[in-house]
Design an enzyme around this catalytic site. Structure first.
Site, PDB file in Angstrom:
ATOM      1  N   HIS A 107       0.822  -1.216   0.000  1.00 42.33           N
ATOM      2  CA  HIS A 107       0.000   0.000   0.000  1.00 42.33           C
ATOM      3  C   HIS A 107       0.855   1.264   0.000  1.00 42.33           C
ATOM      4  O   HIS A 107       0.360   2.342  -0.305  1.00 42.33           O
ATOM      5  CB  HIS A 107      -0.897  -0.024   1.241  1.00 42.33           C
ATOM      6  CG  HIS A 107      -2.293   0.479   1.029  1.00 42.33           C
ATOM      7  ND1 HIS A 107      -2.910   0.583  -0.201  1.00 42.33           N
ATOM      8  CD2 HIS A 107      -3.223   0.911   1.936  1.00 42.33           C
ATOM      9  CE1 HIS A 107      -4.136   1.047  -0.051  1.00 42.33           C
ATOM     10  NE2 HIS A 107      -4.353   1.256   1.224  1.00 42.33           N
ATOM     11  N   ASP A 148      -0.759   2.572  -5.189  1.00 37.41           N
ATOM     12  CA  ASP A 148      -0.793   1.153  -5.521  1.00 37.41           C
ATOM     13  C   ASP A 148      -2.080   0.829  -6.266  1.00 37.41           C
ATOM     14  O   ASP A 148      -3.113   1.457  -6.032  1.00 37.41           O
ATOM     15  CB  ASP A 148      -0.695   0.315  -4.246  1.00 37.41           C
ATOM     16  CG  ASP A 148      -1.811   0.607  -3.256  1.00 37.41           C
ATOM     17  OD1 ASP A 148      -1.971   1.782  -2.854  1.00 37.41           O
ATOM     18  OD2 ASP A 148      -2.552  -0.328  -2.894  1.00 37.41           O
ATOM     19  N   ASN A 160      -8.985   3.871  -0.643  1.00 35.46           N
ATOM     20  CA  ASN A 160      -9.353   4.891   0.344  1.00 35.46           C
ATOM     21  C   ASN A 160      -8.516   6.158   0.241  1.00 35.46           C
ATOM     22  O   ASN A 160      -8.999   7.253   0.531  1.00 35.46           O
ATOM     23  CB  ASN A 160      -9.256   4.319   1.761  1.00 35.46           C
ATOM     24  CG  ASN A 160     -10.341   3.316   2.052  1.00 35.46           C
ATOM     25  OD1 ASN A 160     -11.435   3.389   1.497  1.00 35.46           O
ATOM     26  ND2 ASN A 160     -10.053   2.353   2.909  1.00 35.46           N
TER      27      ASN A 160
END
Length: 197
Positions: free
Chosen positions: A21, A99, A120
């Site tokens: 991430h 990512d 998110n």
């Protein structure tokens, strides 16, 4: 010349540093290591809660603000909005590196706008700056093996094999992609990075 804002998404702290991430933040660190002979150094920008390095990617090039939010992924948009306002950078000169599960590991894809695909960090950026129309450098990490939950997969470190074979190339390509976006624009950069290799 017009200033560019280049944001690498990730989660703060050493426990997250090697996670898939965090590959966006890693690529911005790679870019800082190249900029003007590696002389770009990050400093805390308290007003925007981010690590920031002001530099140029090449001699005579435009000013580029490299930044990694010091906030968790789902709150990182507030840092992007704060830096955009502070440096007076419009959304079309904001580049976000992140990512991407839906791209094979090691590949880089570029786009302007679009959805967030359940990411998110992108959702936070879009909400905070009030538009989805910013540039994205999508760093492919591939899908998790078997039935592994994607949320768990992105919060795991790159494997030893990935760190040896995939990650260095991916970070290099991500940094190249930012340089291309700033130098030649989206369409020419897409032709270069989306062509079969």
């Amino acid at each position: 010349m017009d200033t560019w804002l280049v944001i690498g998404l990730g989660n703060p702290g050493p426990g997250y540093a090697g996670n898939r991430h965090n590959v966006g933040a890693m690529a911005v660190d790679e870019l800082a290591g190249r900029a003007l002979g590696g002389r770009a150094s990050f400093k805390a920008h308290k007003a925007a809660r981010a690590r920031v390095a002001e530099t140029r990617l090449r001699v005579g090039g435009p000013k580029v603000v490299l930044a990694v939010p010091s906030l968790y992924m789902n709150e990182s948009g507030s840092a992007v909005a704060g830096l955009s306002k502070y440096y007076d950078v419009p959304p079309e000169r904001v580049i976000v590196l992140h990512d991407e599960l839906d791209i094979d590991a090691g590949l880089v894809r570029l786009k302007l706008g679009g959805g967030e695909g359940g990411h998110n960090g992108l959702r936070s950026v879009s909400r905070s700056i009030g538009t989805r129309d910013y540039l994205r450098v999508r760093l492919g990490i591939g899908r998790p093996p078997g039935r592994q939950d994607p949320a768990d997969f992105v919060l795991k470190d790159f494997s030893k094999a990935e760190r040896a074979d995939v990650l260095p190339f991916l970070l290099d390509e991500g940094a190249d992609a930012v340089e291309a976006l700033v130098d030649v624009g989206l369409l020419d950069a897409q032709q270069r990075f989306h062509a079969p290799r």
